[in-house]
Enzyme design. Structure first.
Site, short mmCIF file in Angstrom:
data_model
loop_
_atom_site.label_atom_id
_atom_site.label_comp_id
_atom_site.label_asym_id
_atom_site.label_seq_id
_atom_site.Cartn_x
_atom_site.Cartn_y
_atom_site.Cartn_z
N GLU A 28 38.06 -1.31 37.36
CA GLU A 28 39.38 -1.06 36.78
C GLU A 28 39.17 -1.07 35.27
O GLU A 28 38.86 -2.11 34.70
CB GLU A 28 40.37 -2.15 37.18
CG GLU A 28 40.69 -2.18 38.65
CD GLU A 28 41.57 -3.36 39.05
OE1 GLU A 28 41.80 -4.28 38.22
OE2 GLU A 28 42.03 -3.38 40.19
N ASP A 53 47.14 7.46 24.98
CA ASP A 53 45.70 7.51 25.27
C ASP A 53 45.12 8.71 24.53
O ASP A 53 45.72 9.79 24.53
CB ASP A 53 45.43 7.71 26.77
CG ASP A 53 45.53 6.43 27.58
OD1 ASP A 53 45.70 5.35 26.99
OD2 ASP A 53 45.45 6.52 28.81
N ASN A 54 43.95 8.52 23.93
CA ASN A 54 43.26 9.59 23.20
C ASN A 54 41.85 9.75 23.76
O ASN A 54 41.25 8.78 24.22
CB ASN A 54 43.18 9.27 21.71
CG ASN A 54 44.56 9.11 21.09
OD1 ASN A 54 45.47 9.88 21.36
ND2 ASN A 54 44.72 8.10 20.26
N ARG A 64 33.41 9.51 12.88
CA ARG A 64 34.87 9.56 12.78
C ARG A 64 35.35 8.23 12.23
O ARG A 64 35.12 7.19 12.81
CB ARG A 64 35.49 9.85 14.14
CG ARG A 64 35.04 11.18 14.75
CD ARG A 64 35.69 11.42 16.11
NE ARG A 64 35.15 12.56 16.79
CZ ARG A 64 35.64 13.80 16.72
NH1 ARG A 64 36.68 14.06 15.96
NH2 ARG A 64 35.07 14.78 17.40
N HIS A 67 39.49 4.86 10.21
CA HIS A 67 40.90 5.20 10.31
C HIS A 67 41.76 3.99 10.66
O HIS A 67 41.30 3.07 11.31
CB HIS A 67 41.11 6.25 11.40
CG HIS A 67 40.33 7.50 11.19
ND1 HIS A 67 39.88 8.26 12.24
CD2 HIS A 67 39.92 8.14 10.07
CE1 HIS A 67 39.23 9.31 11.78
NE2 HIS A 67 39.23 9.25 10.46
N LYS A 77 44.01 -0.83 19.08
CA LYS A 77 43.25 0.14 19.88
C LYS A 77 42.32 -0.58 20.85
O LYS A 77 41.64 -1.53 20.48
CB LYS A 77 42.38 1.03 18.98
CG LYS A 77 43.17 1.89 18.03
CD LYS A 77 42.23 2.69 17.12
CE LYS A 77 43.01 3.55 16.14
NZ LYS A 77 42.11 4.29 15.24
N HIS A 124 39.06 1.46 11.86
CA HIS A 124 38.17 1.71 12.97
C HIS A 124 37.41 3.01 12.76
O HIS A 124 37.95 3.98 12.24
CB HIS A 124 38.98 1.80 14.28
CG HIS A 124 38.17 2.29 15.43
ND1 HIS A 124 38.27 3.56 15.93
CD2 HIS A 124 37.23 1.67 16.17
CE1 HIS A 124 37.44 3.71 16.94
NE2 HIS A 124 36.78 2.57 17.10
N TYR A 137 40.41 5.99 23.97
CA TYR A 137 41.06 4.80 23.47
C TYR A 137 42.55 4.83 23.68
O TYR A 137 43.19 5.87 23.65
CB TYR A 137 40.71 4.51 22.01
CG TYR A 137 41.02 5.60 21.01
CD1 TYR A 137 42.10 5.48 20.15
CD2 TYR A 137 40.21 6.72 20.89
CE1 TYR A 137 42.38 6.45 19.20
CE2 TYR A 137 40.47 7.69 19.95
CZ TYR A 137 41.56 7.55 19.11
OH TYR A 137 41.83 8.52 18.18
N GLU A 148 49.24 7.08 8.31
CA GLU A 148 47.78 7.05 8.49
C GLU A 148 47.06 6.71 7.19
O GLU A 148 47.53 6.99 6.10
CB GLU A 148 47.27 8.38 9.06
CG GLU A 148 47.22 9.52 8.08
CD GLU A 148 46.62 10.79 8.68
OE1 GLU A 148 45.87 10.71 9.67
OE2 GLU A 148 46.92 11.86 8.15
N LYS A 174 38.72 15.30 5.68
CA LYS A 174 39.55 14.16 5.23
C LYS A 174 38.77 12.85 5.23
O LYS A 174 39.03 11.98 4.42
CB LYS A 174 40.84 14.06 6.04
CG LYS A 174 40.70 13.51 7.42
CD LYS A 174 42.06 13.36 8.08
CE LYS A 174 41.94 12.62 9.39
NZ LYS A 174 43.23 12.37 10.01
N ASP A 175 37.79 12.71 6.12
CA ASP A 175 36.97 11.49 6.12
C ASP A 175 36.01 11.49 4.93
O ASP A 175 35.76 10.45 4.32
CB ASP A 175 36.21 11.34 7.43
CG ASP A 175 37.12 11.01 8.61
OD1 ASP A 175 38.28 10.60 8.37
OD2 ASP A 175 36.69 11.18 9.75
#
Length: 188
Positions: A28, A53-54, A64, A67, A77, A124, A137, A148, A174-175
């Site tokens: 699970e 959920d992403n 990435r 953020h 998260k 993160h 996540y 953001e 953007k990062d």
């Protein structure tokens, strides 16, 4: 489900119980009553419910982050890798925290089935360690562009020890343009 505390208060390693035999395994990945009971047993605060959920897919070297979202749409998260390998990072950005600017990094992959709980108040990010890495996540709030924030992944003040992936980091524009922690909006 086993929860392990980390050097960053509130950030937890989550290890779901897997049941296996010669056919494979079952687990699970998330059950709300067990999640809340485990947090309560560990003396951790109960977060807001998960509402989104992403799922991302990244090639080796894709980085990435870092953020976060600020109130009123701050996000906790619960992150995991379902295919491939990623090195995952949480950074304390709570102004006034004794751990402000400290980070934690660990590998999440298909074999270890670990998850990382990153509460509100932390930035993160992750880097894919191999091609076709699928990162899932859950978040405690929906995406809100006006809330953001981002911090440069290579901020010398943070000195995150990103692993060598064998390729140059691949960043979103953007990062690459994110501010250093000293110039970022943080949790107050």
């Amino acid at each position: 489900m086993k929860l392990s505390k980390t050097p960053l208060p509130g950030v937890l390693i989550v290890e779901p119980t897997a049941f296996g035999d010669d056919r494979g395994w079952f687990m699970e990945s998330f059950t709300e009553p067990k999640w809340l009971a485990a947090l309560e047993a560990a003396g951790e605060p109960l977060p807001r419910r998960f509402v989104q959920d992403n799922h991302s897919c990244s090639q080796r070297g894709v980085l990435r982050g870092l953020h976060y979202q600020l109130p009123p749409h701050a996000q906790g998260k619960l992150v995991r890798v379902v295919k491939g390998r990623a090195w995952d990072v949480a950074v304390d950005i709570r102004e006034g925290s004794p751990h402000f600017g400290q980070w934690l990094g660990l590998e999440l992959n298909t074999e270890n089935r670990r998850q990382l709980w990153i509460p509100e108040g932390f930035a993160h990010g992750f880097v894919a360690l191999e091609d076709d890495t699928h990162f899932l996540y859950k978040t405690t709030d929906t995406y809100a562009k006006d809330c953001e924030g981002a911090i440069r992944w290579d901020d010398p003040q943070l000195a995150i020890a990103w692993p060598d992936t064998g390729v140059a980091p691949r960043l979103a524009p953007k990062d690459a343009a994110a501010p250093l922690l000293a110039h970022a909006r943080v949790f107050q």
